[in-house]
Design a protein around this motif. Sequence first.
Motif, PDB file in Angstrom:
ATOM      1  N   PRO A 296       4.455   4.463  -0.535  1.00 48.31           N
ATOM      2  CA  PRO A 296       4.358   5.759  -1.441  1.00 48.31           C
ATOM      3  C   PRO A 296       3.901   5.490  -2.771  1.00 48.31           C
ATOM      4  CG  PRO A 296       6.528   5.536  -0.269  1.00 48.31           C
ATOM      5  CD  PRO A 296       5.731   4.337  -0.375  1.00 48.31           C
ATOM      6  N   SER A 297       2.766   6.462  -3.287  1.00 42.82           N
ATOM      7  CA  SER A 297       2.480   6.312  -4.569  1.00 42.82           C
ATOM      8  C   SER A 297       3.553   6.192  -5.805  1.00 42.82           C
ATOM      9  CB  SER A 297       1.338   7.256  -4.973  1.00 42.82           C
ATOM     10  OG  SER A 297       0.292   7.532  -4.066  1.00 42.82           O
ATOM     11  N   GLY A 298       4.399   6.861  -5.774  1.00 44.42           N
ATOM     12  CA  GLY A 298       5.492   6.663  -6.717  1.00 44.42           C
ATOM     13  C   GLY A 298       6.174   5.350  -6.695  1.00 44.42           C
ATOM     14  N   GLU A 299       6.060   4.617  -5.608  1.00 46.42           N
ATOM     15  CA  GLU A 299       6.402   3.188  -5.757  1.00 46.42           C
ATOM     16  C   GLU A 299       5.505   2.016  -6.057  1.00 46.42           C
ATOM     17  OE1 GLU A 299       8.431   2.175  -1.980  1.00 46.42           O
ATOM     18  OE2 GLU A 299       9.606   3.974  -2.121  1.00 46.42           O
ATOM     19  N   THR A 300       4.279   2.288  -6.305  1.00 44.86           N
ATOM     20  CA  THR A 300       3.109   1.659  -6.559  1.00 44.86           C
ATOM     21  C   THR A 300       3.305   0.761  -7.690  1.00 44.86           C
ATOM     22  OG1 THR A 300       1.704   3.106  -5.383  1.00 44.86           O
ATOM     23  CG2 THR A 300       0.739   1.254  -6.554  1.00 44.86           C
ATOM     24  N   GLU A 301       3.547   1.287  -9.037  1.00 46.31           N
ATOM     25  CA  GLU A 301       3.739   0.417 -10.040  1.00 46.31           C
ATOM     26  C   GLU A 301       4.772  -0.207 -10.007  1.00 46.31           C
ATOM     27  OE1 GLU A 301       1.300   0.176 -12.482  1.00 46.31           O
ATOM     28  OE2 GLU A 301       0.324   1.833 -11.160  1.00 46.31           O
ATOM     29  N   GLY A 302       5.957   0.016  -9.465  1.00 46.65           N
ATOM     30  CA  GLY A 302       7.222  -0.698  -9.544  1.00 46.65           C
ATOM     31  C   GLY A 302       6.826  -2.144  -8.530  1.00 46.65           C
ATOM     32  N   PHE A 303       6.226  -1.813  -7.690  1.00 46.59           N
ATOM     33  CA  PHE A 303       5.593  -2.980  -6.700  1.00 46.59           C
ATOM     34  C   PHE A 303       4.750  -3.862  -7.057  1.00 46.59           C
ATOM     35  CE2 PHE A 303       2.544  -4.286  -3.457  1.00 46.59           C
ATOM     36  CZ  PHE A 303       3.460  -5.400  -2.566  1.00 46.59           C
TER      37      PHE A 303
ATOM     38  N   GLU B 123      -8.572  15.954   2.181  1.00 44.15           N
ATOM     39  CA  GLU B 123      -7.900  16.279   0.963  1.00 44.15           C
ATOM     40  C   GLU B 123      -6.269  15.954   1.306  1.00 44.15           C
ATOM     41  OE1 GLU B 123      -8.674  19.781  -0.999  1.00 44.15           O
ATOM     42  OE2 GLU B 123     -10.541  19.298  -1.553  1.00 44.15           O
ATOM     43  N   ALA B 124      -5.715  15.553   0.394  1.00 43.28           N
ATOM     44  CA  ALA B 124      -4.080  15.002   0.497  1.00 43.28           C
ATOM     45  C   ALA B 124      -3.578  16.344   0.447  1.00 43.28           C
ATOM     46  CB  ALA B 124      -3.619  14.306  -0.475  1.00 43.28           C
ATOM     47  N   ALA B 125      -2.677  16.668   1.496  1.00 45.01           N
ATOM     48  CA  ALA B 125      -1.872  18.054   1.608  1.00 45.01           C
ATOM     49  C   ALA B 125      -0.434  18.015   0.571  1.00 45.01           C
ATOM     50  CB  ALA B 125      -1.461  18.256   2.846  1.00 45.01           C
ATOM     51  N   GLU B 126       0.113  16.589   0.658  1.00 40.71           N
ATOM     52  CA  GLU B 126       1.334  16.498   0.168  1.00 40.71           C
ATOM     53  C   GLU B 126       1.449  15.469  -0.885  1.00 40.71           C
ATOM     54  OE1 GLU B 126       4.249  16.394   3.057  1.00 40.71           O
ATOM     55  OE2 GLU B 126       3.491  18.274   4.109  1.00 40.71           O
ATOM     56  N   GLY B 127       0.508  14.725  -1.218  1.00 38.26           N
ATOM     57  CA  GLY B 127       0.449  13.675  -2.066  1.00 38.26           C
ATOM     58  C   GLY B 127      -0.480  12.384  -1.464  1.00 38.26           C
ATOM     59  N   HIS B 128      -0.115  11.309  -2.011  1.00 41.55           N
ATOM     60  CA  HIS B 128      -1.123   9.997  -1.600  1.00 41.55           C
ATOM     61  C   HIS B 128      -0.140   8.988  -1.273  1.00 41.55           C
ATOM     62  CE1 HIS B 128      -4.226  12.581  -3.581  1.00 41.55           C
ATOM     63  NE2 HIS B 128      -5.006  11.745  -2.960  1.00 41.55           N
ATOM     64  N   ILE B 129      -0.511   8.273  -0.451  1.00 44.42           N
ATOM     65  CA  ILE B 129      -0.123   6.824  -0.381  1.00 44.42           C
ATOM     66  C   ILE B 129      -1.023   5.830  -0.948  1.00 44.42           C
ATOM     67  CG2 ILE B 129       1.449   7.604   1.825  1.00 44.42           C
ATOM     68  CD1 ILE B 129      -0.583   5.723   3.490  1.00 44.42           C
ATOM     69  N   THR B 130      -0.544   4.449  -1.218  1.00 47.15           N
ATOM     70  CA  THR B 130      -1.289   3.610  -1.813  1.00 47.15           C
ATOM     71  C   THR B 130      -1.306   2.561  -0.901  1.00 47.15           C
ATOM     72  OG1 THR B 130      -0.645   4.242  -3.999  1.00 47.15           O
ATOM     73  CG2 THR B 130      -1.780   2.126  -3.730  1.00 47.15           C
ATOM     74  N   ILE B 131      -2.696   2.130  -0.442  1.00 46.51           N
ATOM     75  CA  ILE B 131      -2.889   0.981   0.425  1.00 46.51           C
ATOM     76  C   ILE B 131      -3.126  -0.291  -0.668  1.00 46.51           C
ATOM     77  CG2 ILE B 131      -4.334  -0.227   2.259  1.00 46.51           C
ATOM     78  CD1 ILE B 131      -2.630   2.492   2.866  1.00 46.51           C
ATOM     79  N   VAL B 132      -2.311  -1.214  -0.818  1.00 44.93           N
ATOM     80  CA  VAL B 132      -2.553  -2.161  -1.667  1.00 44.93           C
ATOM     81  C   VAL B 132      -2.998  -3.573  -0.801  1.00 44.93           C
ATOM     82  CG1 VAL B 132      -1.427  -3.800  -3.291  1.00 44.93           C
ATOM     83  CG2 VAL B 132      -0.702  -1.407  -3.202  1.00 44.93           C
ATOM     84  N   THR B 133      -3.932  -3.947  -1.417  1.00 44.82           N
ATOM     85  CA  THR B 133      -4.579  -5.169  -0.304  1.00 44.82           C
ATOM     86  C   THR B 133      -4.833  -6.398  -1.543  1.00 44.82           C
ATOM     87  OG1 THR B 133      -6.150  -3.768   0.827  1.00 44.82           O
ATOM     88  CG2 THR B 133      -6.549  -6.143   0.691  1.00 44.82           C
ATOM     89  N   GLY B 134      -4.245  -7.610  -1.034  1.00 45.98           N
ATOM     90  CA  GLY B 134      -4.292  -8.693  -1.827  1.00 45.98           C
ATOM     91  C   GLY B 134      -4.722  -9.918  -0.976  1.00 45.98           C
ATOM     92  N   PHE B 135      -4.817 -10.881  -1.783  1.00 41.51           N
ATOM     93  CA  PHE B 135      -4.938 -12.037  -1.105  1.00 41.51           C
ATOM     94  C   PHE B 135      -4.399 -13.316  -1.858  1.00 41.51           C
ATOM     95  CE2 PHE B 135      -8.735  -9.598  -0.326  1.00 41.51           C
ATOM     96  CZ  PHE B 135      -8.959  -9.960   0.857  1.00 41.51           C
ATOM     97  N   ALA B 136      -3.894 -14.181  -1.150  1.00 37.46           N
ATOM     98  CA  ALA B 136      -2.996 -15.245  -1.529  1.00 37.46           C
ATOM     99  C   ALA B 136      -3.327 -16.650  -0.759  1.00 37.46           C
ATOM    100  CB  ALA B 136      -1.656 -14.874  -1.498  1.00 37.46           C
ATOM    101  N   PRO B 137      -3.154 -17.900  -1.411  1.00 40.56           N
ATOM    102  CA  PRO B 137      -3.582 -19.121  -0.630  1.00 40.56           C
ATOM    103  C   PRO B 137      -2.567 -19.179   0.600  1.00 40.56           C
ATOM    104  CG  PRO B 137      -3.341 -19.718  -2.929  1.00 40.56           C
ATOM    105  CD  PRO B 137      -3.040 -18.059  -2.816  1.00 40.56           C
ATOM    106  N   THR B 138      -3.132 -19.589   1.877  1.00 40.57           N
ATOM    107  CA  THR B 138      -2.414 -19.609   2.948  1.00 40.57           C
ATOM    108  C   THR B 138      -1.217 -20.514   2.718  1.00 40.57           C
ATOM    109  OG1 THR B 138      -4.735 -19.359   4.305  1.00 40.57           O
ATOM    110  CG2 THR B 138      -2.604 -20.436   5.608  1.00 40.57           C
ATOM    111  N   SER B 139      -1.345 -21.714   2.002  1.00 39.22           N
ATOM    112  CA  SER B 139      -0.299 -22.592   1.861  1.00 39.22           C
ATOM    113  C   SER B 139       1.245 -21.917   1.174  1.00 39.22           C
ATOM    114  CB  SER B 139      -0.568 -23.632   0.664  1.00 39.22           C
ATOM    115  OG  SER B 139      -0.966 -23.070  -0.452  1.00 39.22           O
ATOM    116  N   LYS B 140       1.036 -20.612   0.504  1.00 40.31           N
ATOM    117  CA  LYS B 140       1.811 -19.748   0.138  1.00 40.31           C
ATOM    118  C   LYS B 140       2.434 -18.871   1.235  1.00 40.31           C
ATOM    119  CE  LYS B 140       1.782 -21.561  -4.011  1.00 40.31           C
ATOM    120  NZ  LYS B 140       2.939 -22.245  -4.801  1.00 40.31           N
TER     121      LYS B 140
END
Length: 619
Positions: free
Chosen positions: A13-20, A244-261
Motif C-alpha cells: 500500500p502506498s502509505g507503507e512505502t516510505e517506511g518500507f 485511473e485509480a479509484a481508491e488510491g494506489h499501491i506501490t510496486i517496488v522492484t529491487g536487485f541484490a546479489p544472489t549470495s544474499k
Amino acid sequence: MVEKMTKYSFILPSGETEGFLEWLQDLGIMDVNRSSKPVDSTSSELLEKVSGAKKTLGILEKIDYSGDPDYELICKAASETVIEGCKTCNTLMAVNRLDALKSELAAAGKALAEVQPWGSYDRDKLLGIKDLKIRWYKVPVKQYKAEWENEWAIVKVNQDKNNVWFVTLSPADAEYGFPVAECAAPALSVQQAQSRIDELNAEVIAQKGKLLALKNNYLDHVRKGLRRKTADLDRYLAAAGTEEAAEGHITIVTGFAPTSKDEELAQAFNGRDLLWISDPASVEDNPPIKIRNNWFARNFEVLTGMYGLPSYGEFDPTPILAPFFLLFFSMCMGDAGYGIILIIAGLVLKYKMGGSSLGKMHRLVTFLGVGTLIVGLFMGTFFGINLLQAEWTPSWLKAICVDGWFPEGKIAGFPAQMVMAVGIGVFHICLAMIVKTIGFTKRFGFKNTVGTWGWTLLIVGGIILAVLGTMEWLGGEALKWAVIALAVISGLAIFPFNTPGRNPLVNIGSGLWDTYNMVTGLLGDVLSYIRLYALGLAGGMLGNAFNLMGGMILNIPVPGVNWVFCIVILIFGHVLNLAMACLGAFVHPLRLTFVEYFKNSGYEGTGTAYRPLSKDIQE
C-alpha cells in the motif's frame, strides 16, 4: 567477474512505502526502483488473497512441534482432524485462536494461583449453606492475632511466610464486627480453575493438530495457490496499468541484490508482514552490476568503471585489463628509478591519506610502481641512466636487460623493444578476439556467431601455425595440410555461412566487407602498440638529457655553486619528466585498452553500477 543478481518484487500500500524503503535502507543490500499501479476493488481483493496465501505459506513452513512436550497428542489430533473449506481461512483462524488461547491460559493460570491457597472444596455446597455466613480473609502474618481464635469462629485454611488465609463463621442474622476487612470470595474452586486450564490445553493441542494436519496434507496446495493468485494479480495490474485509480494506489517496488544474499534477505523478509517475490535476474531485467575480483584485479576496477561496467551477461574485462594495463604502464614509463618513486608515493598515500578517496588508490599506485621497477630494470634504464653502459652496473643486472638478450639489441634488424611491443599487441588483440568469440557464443548462440568464429580461427590459428612453422615444431607436410584445413574452415565460416539461413551471395558480400574492415582495422590496431616502445624510449632519452645537462653544469669551475645548480636541474628535470611520463603512461595504455582491446573483444560496457539503498553513503 559479474556477480549473479536476484530480482525482488514487493507489492505495498502506498502509505507503507516510505517506511518500507527506510527499512530497506537499514538493510543496506537492495538496489531499488519503484513504480505505481492503480488500485480498485478487484486488485484490492486479489492483493488480499495473495497476502493471505503468502502469510499462510510462511506459517505452515515454520510449523515444527517435534520439541513440544505434547507432541504425541498433537500428532494424534492431526490424524483425527478433517480440514474443510478454505485452507488459508483455516490456517489463519487456528493461528488467531492459538494467540487468544495464550492470553486465556495466562489468565486461567493467574486465577488458579489466586484460589490455590484456599485448597480444594465443593464450592457449590459451601455456598448452599443458608444458616451460616462465611466470610473470607487474607492478612499478612504480622497482622494475624492468635487471640482472634478465642473470640471468633475461625478456620485457618492456609499460611505461608507472608500471608494467612482464613474464614470466619457466624449466624446469618447475628451482628458482626471483625476488626479486619474481608476479601472477595474465590470465584472458582481449585478444581474448577484446574479444569479450565485443562480445557484450554486440550484446545491448544487441537489447534496445533489442525495446523500440523494442514502442513502435512496441504502445503503444496498452498504453494500452488500462492503462485496462481500472484500470477492473477500481476496479470490484472499489467492490464489495468493505464486506468485511473479509484481508491488510491499501491506501490510496486522492484529491487536487485546479489544472489549470495538470498538466504539473509529471505529471513529478513519472512520476519515482516510483507508480500514479496524473488526470481533469478535475467539479461532482459537489466539488473545493476556488481563486479567481484581477486585481491589484485579489484584495484583496477576503477579503470573499468571509467569506460563503463559490463552489462548483465557480458564478461567482466577487469581480470584481463589488470595485468595488461600494468604491463603497458610499466613499458611506457620504462624507468626503474621512477618505479621506486611510485612505490614511495603509494606508501605515502596509504599511511598519510588512507581515509580519503585518493588514499584508497595506494595499492594501484604501488602495483604500478613495482611493475615499472621490474620493467625498467629489464629495459636497462634507471633515472635516465643506461644500465648497460654504466660501469657500476652489476654483471647479473646487465644480463637480464633486454638488449643483453639480442645481438646489438635487435630482432630481425628492428629494435628489440619495438618488436616486443608489437608482439604484445598481437597477443593482446588475439586474446580480445577469443574473448569476443566465447562471449558472443554464450550470449547469442553459435548459429549467430559463425562469422566471428571464422575470423578468430583464421587470425589466431594462423598466428599459431606461423609460430609453429618458424620454430620448426611442425613438419612441412603437416604444416601445409594444417594451413589448408584452417583456410577452408575459416573461409567457409567467414563468407558463405557467416549468417546461417541467409542467402549465400549476401553472406559472401558481407564477408568481403568484413574482410576490408578487418584487414585495415587490425593493421592499425597492431601498429598502435608501437607507442609502448616510443613512450618508453622518449622518457628515457629525456631523462638522460637532464642527466647530461647536470653533468655539464658540474664542469663549471665554481666549487659548490656547480653542485647546487646540478642538483636543481636534476630534481626539476626528473620531476617534470616523471609527471609527463605518468600522464602518457596512463592515457596511452588506457587508449589501447578502451579502443584496441574493447573493440576487438566486443565489449559494450553499458551496465549500471550496483548502488544499494543504504544510510552508509560511501564517498
